[in-house]
Every structure is written in C-alpha cells, then in structure tokens.
Design an enzyme around this catalytic site. Structure first.
Site, PDB file in Angstrom:
ATOM      1  N   GLY A  16       0.285  -0.540   0.402  1.00  0.00           N
ATOM      2  CA  GLY A  16       0.178   0.168  -0.349  1.00  0.00           C
ATOM      3  C   GLY A  16       0.709   1.059  -0.166  1.00  0.00           C
ATOM      4  N   GLY A  18      -0.326   4.485  -0.010  1.00  0.00           N
ATOM      5  CA  GLY A  18      -0.980   6.010   1.015  1.00  0.00           C
ATOM      6  C   GLY A  18      -0.245   6.126   1.875  1.00  0.00           C
ATOM      7  CB  ALA A  20      -0.481   4.259   6.770  1.00  0.00           C
ATOM      8  N   GLY A  21       1.794   3.812   4.339  1.00  0.00           N
ATOM      9  CA  GLY A  21       2.654   2.600   3.463  1.00  0.00           C
ATOM     10  C   GLY A  21       4.026   3.410   3.369  1.00  0.00           C
ATOM     11  CG  PHE A 120     -12.838  19.177  10.444  1.00  0.00           C
ATOM     12  CD1 PHE A 120     -12.400  20.264   9.400  1.00  0.00           C
ATOM     13  CD2 PHE A 120     -13.138  18.384   9.854  1.00  0.00           C
ATOM     14  CE1 PHE A 120     -12.448  19.765   7.657  1.00  0.00           C
ATOM     15  CE2 PHE A 120     -12.821  17.824   8.313  1.00  0.00           C
ATOM     16  CZ  PHE A 120     -12.755  18.553   7.765  1.00  0.00           C
ATOM     17  CG  ASP A 221      -7.231  -5.857  -2.250  1.00  0.00           C
ATOM     18  OD1 ASP A 221      -8.507  -6.790  -2.786  1.00  0.00           O
ATOM     19  OD2 ASP A 221      -7.283  -4.776  -2.667  1.00  0.00           O
ATOM     20  CD  GLN A 240     -17.317   8.364   9.846  1.00  0.00           C
ATOM     21  OE1 GLN A 240     -16.147   8.687   8.999  1.00  0.00           O
ATOM     22  NE2 GLN A 240     -16.582   9.014  11.055  1.00  0.00           N
ATOM     23  CG  HIS A 242     -18.157  12.727   5.257  1.00  0.00           C
ATOM     24  ND1 HIS A 242     -19.211  13.209   4.887  1.00  0.00           N
ATOM     25  CD2 HIS A 242     -17.626  12.985   5.251  1.00  0.00           C
ATOM     26  CE1 HIS A 242     -18.360  14.084   4.936  1.00  0.00           C
ATOM     27  NE2 HIS A 242     -16.946  14.680   5.410  1.00  0.00           N
ATOM     28  CG  LEU A 252     -15.520  12.612   1.211  1.00  0.00           C
ATOM     29  CD1 LEU A 252     -14.650  12.772   2.362  1.00  0.00           C
ATOM     30  CD2 LEU A 252     -17.329  12.038   1.808  1.00  0.00           C
ATOM     31  CD  GLU A 255     -16.401  16.895   9.452  1.00  0.00           C
ATOM     32  OE1 GLU A 255     -15.397  17.104  10.458  1.00  0.00           O
ATOM     33  OE2 GLU A 255     -16.751  15.916   8.561  1.00  0.00           O
ATOM     34  NE  ARG A 286     -16.630  13.296   9.032  1.00  0.00           N
ATOM     35  CZ  ARG A 286     -15.017  12.592   7.881  1.00  0.00           C
ATOM     36  NH1 ARG A 286     -14.644  11.708   8.403  1.00  0.00           N
ATOM     37  NH2 ARG A 286     -13.969  13.798   7.740  1.00  0.00           N
ATOM     38  CG  HIS A 352     -15.850   8.798   4.646  1.00  0.00           C
ATOM     39  ND1 HIS A 352     -14.964   8.958   3.339  1.00  0.00           N
ATOM     40  CD2 HIS A 352     -15.483   9.892   5.297  1.00  0.00           C
ATOM     41  CE1 HIS A 352     -14.119  10.362   3.329  1.00  0.00           C
ATOM     42  NE2 HIS A 352     -14.337   9.928   5.489  1.00  0.00           N
ATOM     43  CD  GLU A 383     -10.060   4.242   5.314  1.00  0.00           C
ATOM     44  OE1 GLU A 383     -11.664   4.074   5.744  1.00  0.00           O
ATOM     45  OE2 GLU A 383     -10.139   4.540   5.186  1.00  0.00           O
ATOM     46  NE  ARG A 394     -12.068   9.178   9.659  1.00  0.00           N
ATOM     47  CZ  ARG A 394     -12.201   9.917   8.587  1.00  0.00           C
ATOM     48  NH1 ARG A 394     -11.639  11.198  10.075  1.00  0.00           N
ATOM     49  NH2 ARG A 394     -12.411  10.408   7.412  1.00  0.00           N
TER      50      ARG A 394
END
Length: 583
Positions: A16, A18, A20-21, A120, A221, A240, A242, A252, A255, A286, A352, A383, A394
C-alpha cells in the site's frame, strides 16, 4: 497453464502506497532495503482524496492542548476507542505535523507564517466547551499534498516500488510472516516477495456499498489476506457514513465546507441541525450529522422529495470558496452542474470510513487473538488497521493523522525488528501454491459460457448492503443481509471470467477482488447483527440507546469457512469514563 513464479528479497515490504504505507517505508528506507507494493500508481492512492485537513493541537490560531484533542477523540468514538492508543495519537500529532511540514507538505499559512488551522466537526476546546481551530490544511487537497510529499521523499531514499502489483497471499511459517505473493497486473505473472517484515497499509473497504466516497481500488484486500491466514478482524460493524457525499455519486463534499461555515438545509430551507445538535449544529460529529441528514430524507423533507438535502455555501463568498474549497467546487460543477458560489449543492450520506479492521497493538504489530498475542513480522497501519483510536466513530481530520502517526511508528518498529534479524528465514516450499491455484483456476474459466460474472455479484452486494445496513439498521434487515452474503459467497465459487490473457487482465483482478469483498462484507453483517445497541456509526432502530453494561467491548471476528466466530475483548479506559454524548 502452469504459471511461473519470480522471487524477490527485501528486508521490509510495505503493501500500500498511501500516507500510512509511504511513511512506514520512509522510516525504514534510510537503513534497510525497503520495497513498496502498490495496487495503483502510488500518487493515485486513496489518501489523495482526503480533503479537509489533519488534526493536531498546534495552537496556532487559538489556545489548544493535546488533552482537549484526546477528549474530543474519546467522546467522538462513543467511548469505544482504546484510550492508550488515543493518547499516543494526539500527543504525537504535533511532532508528526511539524515533521510533515519539513518533508515538504505545503500547508496553508497564517499571516505570521505558521501552519493555518480551521474548525472541523467534533473538535472543540476546553473539553468540549468552546469552538476550536485544530485542522492543519492545504486548501481542500490536504491528503493529496501529504501523499505527494511522502512519495517524493521515498523516491529520494531509493525505496523500490512495485507499482500495479496485486497482493494475493501472505506467506506464513510457524506463525511468523515471511513475505507475500503478488500478481503483476500489467505484465502478468506471480511474484514472491521474501521479507523479514511485512507492513499492510491497504486502506479502507467501503466499496461494498453502492454510494461510497471510496476509490474503485478499496476492496479490502489486506483484510482478506489476514482472514485467510486464520487471523481475526476487529470492530467490523463500525463503518462511518459521511453526511455530505455528492448526491448519487458519493464522492465527498469535504467537511471543510462545514468547517468554513456551510449550512445544511432541507426542502423547506430550514437549517435542520438545530433539531439534532442545537449547540454544535453542522459541526457535530459525523455520525450525528449523518443520522440527521438521513432522518430529514426519510421523513420527506429531502429536496423535492428526493434522497438528498442541500449544503449551502453561497454566504461564504466567491473568494473564500475559490481559496479554501476549490476542489469541492470543482466536484460539484463536474458531477452535478452546480456552482456552489451561486447555488446550494445536493448531498446525501455516503459510505466513507472503516473504523474496524486488522487488529494491531500500539507498536502496529498484528494481533492473532483476543488476548494480545502478536504475529511476528506482520504489521499494519492506516485505515485497514484497527489500533482503535476511532472506536465507533471517527472525527474528521483524525484519519490522515492516524495514517501519519501509526505509519511512521510502524516504520520505526519494523526497523527495530529487522535489526534483530540478520538473515531471512527459509520460505516454505509451497509458498506460492495457494495463489497459483486461485489464479490458474480463474484463467481456466475464460471463454466458458457457464458460470456467473463478478460484476453481477458485486452489483447485488453493493445494492443490498446499501438497502439493509447503511445509516440505520435493524434485526430483520441485518438477518437478510447475512443470508445474502452467504448466498453470494456460494455463487462466487462459480465465477468465470471472459479474458484469459495475462497482461492487464482487469477481469481477473475484479474476480479476485469480489471474493475479498464478499468475505469481509459477510463479517461486517454478522458483527452488526450481534451488536444489539446504538453506538457511533452503528445505529440499531430496534435497540435504541447505547448499552455500556453489555456492549462496552470490542468485537473480534474470525472467518472459518462458512462460519463467523465472534469473541470480545475489553476497551482500554485510562482517563475519561463513558458519559452521555450531548451536542
């Protein structure tokens, strides 16, 4: 056809690309041989869709403290989040935000040159008593900015990228993870990646709903890789919705639009949030806002009697919209033909974010049971993981924060682990065999007129998940969805494909994805049926109210053939005792 297998060896393999990866890879790449396997080209990862910001108690716009951020996160989670993890998240947020700034993230600035922050939903000051500007942002393209900065740094650090490779199977030996098997989507072919440590950062899995903000690639996956090794998932019933998805499409309306002052109005032109969260209005968490929007629709106050309400930003003025919300305006123009400078925009709740996922401890090590036992060599963050900072719901801007904090932490923990292992343990002789059998079987069905097509089963899954377990749920609908998932999983065994080629065979990939989606959707439905209370994003109309006496606990689920086995483990409460949420 007997497929050949290509072998690769790296110290660390991250699945991954993103936030995090990439953060995990960045932290290991300075010292050890690091590779990233990505289903899509890295800068097309779904982190790029994160719009509104990244929360941190910097205090650049007004007084703020990490304890206030923690309180909001705990209360927003409806007290199902683990407070040791939540404390780690909010305390590290400040350091991580400044580190990301130094890595090149172009945050918006105050007049003094500090990182700008905005309000937010769910974020307040003084333990929920006052407004708060906590979200660090880059217009409404914050995730995009973070993703690109991290990717550039990984390229600089000579991380090896295997782009458009699809992960099929974890390689386990004696309870330890030694790598994984993947399919080269573009050229075709099986590849074994031999590693000392594997880090799963495969993102969310809300693609099993019809109306969703998730990218086409978000098919769970990583969860399937874990389940198929007999490992559990955690809190899967909590997904969740949204409140402000683009009507009929699902992507989206950030927010940030409400954070900047947008109003939600019904068919009568009323700002209806006063009936649901009188104090916080559109900036309530949310789950509260999503239920309010869905209630207005259900009770006939949708715009023109349709399944949408309006978000109105006209009063913000053209300059503010073009400066702070340019991407949101562009989406509304392209998909609805509405210019939010002059017109309100129709929105509806959209699937979401996934609060549950692969259970991990505070070091991001994957858990193998409900007693905190870990799987050596296997890590997860972002995630797809559940360290349980979000619990049942969240808060906005805590997602990119979670990816950054725990992706970074996971990289540091893997580095420590790899330092202790000078060599690679030998792989099992049949390391790739299960993956080979799956792919060869699907390829053998090409051209046959019998069998079912994955697109038909996927459509039925998405439509029924939206009908039976969206914002509101009840026993009858959940039982129906469990049965549908069981039937679809049975039918999936008869899936056939039309394309028998090896190169760029998306028909093949979609067939494998379908199996993954059906497995985790079945788990979601079973977990939701079992939890007989209302908490956060899980709202049972037949069991009103939160039930802390019976349900203040995490769900652990194992998929064992056609059966889902459930266990439970306690929530970690260190500071804030459960109280009623009032907004």
């Amino acid at each position: 056809m007997k497929l050949d297998v290509t072998y690769h060896k790296h110290d660390v393999v991250v699945v991954g690309a993103g936030i995090a990866g990439l953060y995990a890879a960045l932290k290991t790449s300075g010292e050890v041989d690091t590779a990233v396997i990505s289903k899509v080209y890295p800068t097309r990862s779904h982190s790029g869709a994160a719009q509104g910001g990244c929360a941190a108690s910097l205090g650049n716009m007004m007084e703020d403290h990490w304890e206030w951020h923690m309180y909001d996160t705990v209360r927003g989670s409806d007290y199902l989040g683990d407070q040791d993890a939540q404390a780690l998240l909010v305390r590290d947020a400040v350091q991580v935000m400044y580190e990301m700034e130094h890595l090149g993230v172009p945050f918006d600035r105050t007049e003094e040159g500090r990182i700008a922050q905005r309000p937010f939903g769910g974020h307040f000051g003084n333990f929920g008593k006052s407004p708060m500007k906590r979200s660090c942002y880059a217009a409404d393209r914050t995730g995009h900015a973070q993703l690109h900065a991290l990717y550039e740094q990984c390229v600089k650090n000579e991380v090896r990228f295997y782009n458009e490779f699809y992960s099929l199977l974890l390689i386990m030996k004696g309870g330890t993870c030694l790598g994984l098997v993947a399919w080269d989507i573009i050229r075709g072919g099986l590849h074994v990646f031999h590693a000392k440590a594997v880090h799963l950062a495969t993102g969310g899995y809300a693609r099993c709903w019809k109306i969703t903000s998730n990218a086409m690639a978000n098919t769970g996956d990583g969860l399937a890789l874990v389940m198929r090794q007999g490992l559990p998932l955690e809190d899967m019933e909590f997904v969740q919705f949204h409140p402000t998805g683009v009507w009929k499409h699902g992507m989206l309306v950030s927010e940030a639009a409400r954070g900047e002052g947008g109003y939600l109005t019904n068919d009568k032109g009323e700002r209806f949030m006063k009936e649901y969260a009188k104090e916080k209005m559109e900036l309530a968490p949310r789950d509260v806002v999503s239920r309010a929007v869905q209630t207005e629709i259900n009770e006939g106050r949708g715009i023109g009697g349709q399944d949408c309400v309006h978000i109105d930003l006209r009063h913000l003025g053209k300059e503010k919209i073009l400066t702070r919300l340019p991407q949101v305006r562009e989406l509304a123009l392209k998909f609805l033909g509405r210019d939010m400078i002059t017109d309100p925009v129709p929105i509806q709740p959209t699937a979401h974010y996934s609060m549950g996922g692969i259970p991990v401890n505070l070091d991001t090590l994957v858990l193998g049971d409900s007693q905190k036992g870990t799987v050596p060599g296997l890590y997860a963050s972002g995630e797809c993981a559940c360290v349980s900072v979000h619990g049942a719901n969240r808060l906005g801007t805590n997602s990119t924060l979670e990816c950054a904090v725990f992706g970074r932490l996971g990289g540091l923990k893997m580095l420590d682990y790899v330092r202790q292992h000078s060599g690679h343990e030998d792989l099992p002789a049949d390391a790739a065999e299960m993956a080979r059998e799956e792919i060869e079987h699907l390829l053998s069905t090409a051209g046959t007129k019998s069998g079912v097509r994955s697109a038909d089963l996927r459509t039925r899954l998405q439509e029924t998940m939206s009908e039976n377990m969206a914002v509101y749920r009840n026993q009858g609908d959940l039982e129906k969805q469990v049965k549908i998932c069981q039937e679809l999983r049975e039918q999936c065994r008869q899936v056939a494909i039309d394309d028998g080629g090896l190169c760029a065979n998306t028909d093949l990939i979609e067939a494998v994805e379908l199996g993954h989606m059906l497995d985790y959707s079945y788990v979601i439905a079973r977990c939701a049926l079992e939890r007989t209370e209302c908490r956060g994003a899980h709202w049972r109309t037949d069991h009103p109210g939160r039930n802390d006496k019976e349900w203040l606990k995490h769900t652990m689920a194992w998929l064992e053939g056609d059966h889902v086995r459930l266990e439970y483990k306690p929530v970690v409460i260190t500071r804030f005792q459960p109280e009623e949420r009032k907004y």
